[in-house]
Design an enzyme around this catalytic site. Structure first.
Site, short mmCIF file in Angstrom:
data_model
loop_
_atom_site.label_atom_id
_atom_site.label_comp_id
_atom_site.label_asym_id
_atom_site.label_seq_id
_atom_site.Cartn_x
_atom_site.Cartn_y
_atom_site.Cartn_z
N GLU A 150 0.93 -1.62 0.19
CA GLU A 150 -0.32 -0.27 -0.13
C GLU A 150 1.11 1.05 -0.20
O GLU A 150 0.78 2.42 -0.01
CB GLU A 150 -1.03 0.00 1.23
CG GLU A 150 -2.01 1.16 1.34
CD GLU A 150 -2.93 1.15 0.67
OE1 GLU A 150 -3.31 0.44 -0.09
OE2 GLU A 150 -2.91 2.08 -0.75
N GLY A 207 12.88 20.03 3.67
CA GLY A 207 13.60 18.51 3.75
C GLY A 207 11.78 17.75 2.51
O GLY A 207 12.49 17.00 2.61
N ASP A 221 9.22 9.87 -10.70
CA ASP A 221 8.95 9.69 -8.84
C ASP A 221 7.52 9.27 -9.62
O ASP A 221 6.91 8.02 -9.07
CB ASP A 221 9.57 10.47 -7.93
CG ASP A 221 8.61 10.42 -6.68
OD1 ASP A 221 8.22 8.80 -6.49
OD2 ASP A 221 7.65 10.10 -6.36
N LYS A 225 4.80 5.66 -9.49
CA LYS A 225 3.85 5.37 -9.30
C LYS A 225 2.05 5.38 -10.09
O LYS A 225 1.30 4.62 -9.79
CB LYS A 225 3.30 6.71 -8.19
CG LYS A 225 4.16 6.93 -7.08
CD LYS A 225 4.05 8.10 -6.74
CE LYS A 225 5.14 7.98 -5.53
NZ LYS A 225 5.40 9.26 -4.72
#
Lengths: 348, 348
Positions: A150, A207, A221, A225
């Site tokens: 998940e 960050g 990235d 997904k």
């Protein structure tokens, strides 16, 4: 109460957060009907540690970076991943090493070794799911164990399991998402007047963004997904390289300002869609969304996925898409799914 | 394949939409592992019809308003709700009569009769859930049947079941929602420059708002839903009258414009929250939300609920909150839950 023995593969932020929760909040798990015991840890830096009666988590969490498991009973300075995954007395292997966007290794091998030795696998690692998800799921089914992931899409925010369990009986025709918090944060700050480079620098200071923000800003990235969502939810069999990908690197302050003036908001949208001929088309690209689009209002580092269904239209879920504790929760939700399977409480 | 016999109590928009899906799309249900057969229908206007071998849905759906089941085999001009619920050969009673916000009747009696005669109940009716949900759930558990009511809050958009099944192991501390599409639409149109009365008239023309929009605009519709969420998800035992309720009737165009100028958006927010002393406090009130609040971007007639959790922070789900097909889907999701229970695939 059932006890599950865990092997933690990788002892970075996410698995450390899980270990902290196991150390500090046993009641969180006992209220779910099980108890978790860590019997093995491997890590590139620390080496490996196998203790069948349970590792003292307080002790290993207190070990400074740079130290080694060597010298502890069952310890070694060598990660010994293959041996630990295959031979440790773990029921569940928790894979949280780094994501390789090229071949998914070494995580693919970790998952395979675990499944082939009859262990369930839970992971937050996009790599093996995006690149080998279908074959690994088939392998798990054939070995009578669960492969749960998940956290590979939106950390602990439920997406895959939500689609499978909460949208039963609906025809799912498309999935659109804001799947990278850094790029969404950056676009939001550009709406507030910053230039792209200024917004990226700010995200780095907070960050959100890596020192090298290429994977976030360039869309790779999100591409991983999208491949996961397309294969998992729309039954596609695509490789991440099949996902036509454009990042936000060429979006200018002028673009953003002009869109805003017209009531539009630029977002980096990952999308997989079933065309009328049945083909699944997948893409990552910046889109200027109308204000009433379900993803237009997703602000800051929040992630979201919108499911296009036949009877309900758009159903959208939003929440965190990163963070060590948030991602550790994805592992907990995966372990709950393993527990459901073990106890027979799973829809056939 | 399992066949479930249904009794439809009330034959208005929602149960007619369900009947149409059963008539037109048997494959939707067979892919879920069951088949649905309507063996009884009762309705204030049509009367009642009981046919144990299955009612011809095409025929009854074609009957014009104003006609009666009287004269059909097993038909009567009298709804005979109690007799049909207790004695028809139904496995599942589908309650979709009107909502009484005062005592929940007659739906409360319908649900009770069904449970006491060993039948599962699925409903989209807020009344019995908001006013007698806890006692009816207890009665169902004692009788070994399910009482499912996902559609009572946000039509087919999963909320209650999502919280129970997708957020396991999290501490849920607050639930906030936009739970009335009409009032949300009206506030959005006021942001576009309309006065409250103009926006209400437009919502009425579009079929969003009732001829008497009091329950939508005054907050009493949301109040029932907040009571359900507080009791179901936070373990409260409150009555709708315990929910401090203020509608949007006193929000002016100036309020809306001034908020917008300050980056704020007025929304009618239903909320239940666990205070530090453990008390659950519930309210319905217009709130000017910051732009980055998870509910600030929910536009038009869309509904949404945001769950505040300990490990994930805010997780938000949005989707339709009304509509006959959308609400009929809630019944389907409830029937899937009944099927899970019957087949033993339910977490203990």
């Amino acid at each position: 109460m059932t006890t599950y023995n865990l092997a933690l593969i990788g002892f970075g932020g996410v698995n450390r957060a899980l270990a902290e929760l196991i150390r500090d909040e046993p009641q969180r798990f006992s209220s779910l009907g099980f108890e978790l015991r860590v019997v093995a840890i491997t890590d590139l830096a620390f080496g490996s540690l196998v203790q069948g009666d349970g590792i003292d988590l307080a002790a290993v969490l207190a070990m400074p970076r740079g130290s080694s498991f060597d010298g502890l009973p069952g310890g070694s300075s060598d990660p010994r991943n293959e041996e630990v995954i295959k031979n440790s007395p773990a029921d569940i292997v928790v894979e949280a090493t780094f994501t390789s966007p090229v071949d998914g290794e070494p995580a693919v091998s970790h998952v395979r070794w675990a499944i082939e030795s009859g262990k369930h696998v839970v992971t937050t690692n996009k790599g093996p799911v995006a690149l080998q998800g279908t074959s690994l799921s088939k392998l798990a089914a054939g070995n009578g164990v669960r492969f749960e992931y998940e956290g590979a899409v939106m950390s602990g925010t439920p997406v895959i399991r939500l689609a499978h369990k909460m949208l039963g009986g609906l025809e799912l025709n498309a999935v659109q998402g804001i799947l990278n918090g850094t790029s969404n944060y950056v676009l939001g700050r550009m709406e507030a007047g910053l230039r792209l480079d200024e917004a990226i620098a700010e995200a780095q200071n907070l960050g959100y963004a890596e020192a090298d923000p290429t994977a976030d800003i360039g869309g790779s990235d999100v591409r991983l997904k999208v491949a996961i969502l397309a294969n998992e939810l729309l039954g596609a069999t695509i490789h991440p390289s099949d996902v036509h990908t454009t990042g936000i690197q060429d979006i200018t302050s002028d673009d953003v300002a002009q869109a805003l003036a017209n009531g539009l908001r630029w977002k980096l949208i990952g999308e997989a869609r079933r065309e009328s001929d049945g083909r699944i088309v997948a893409s990552v690209q910046p889109i200027a969304l109308e204000a009433d689009h379900p993803l237009a209002g997703i602000s800051g580092a929040t992630n979201a996925v919108s499911f296009t269904t036949d009877l309900l239209g758009a159903v959208t879920v939003s929440g965190p898409g990163a963070g060590r504790v948030e991602t550790a929760y994805a592992l907990i939700s995966d372990i709950i799914a393993v527990d459901d399977f073990v106890k027979g409480a799973v829809r056939a």
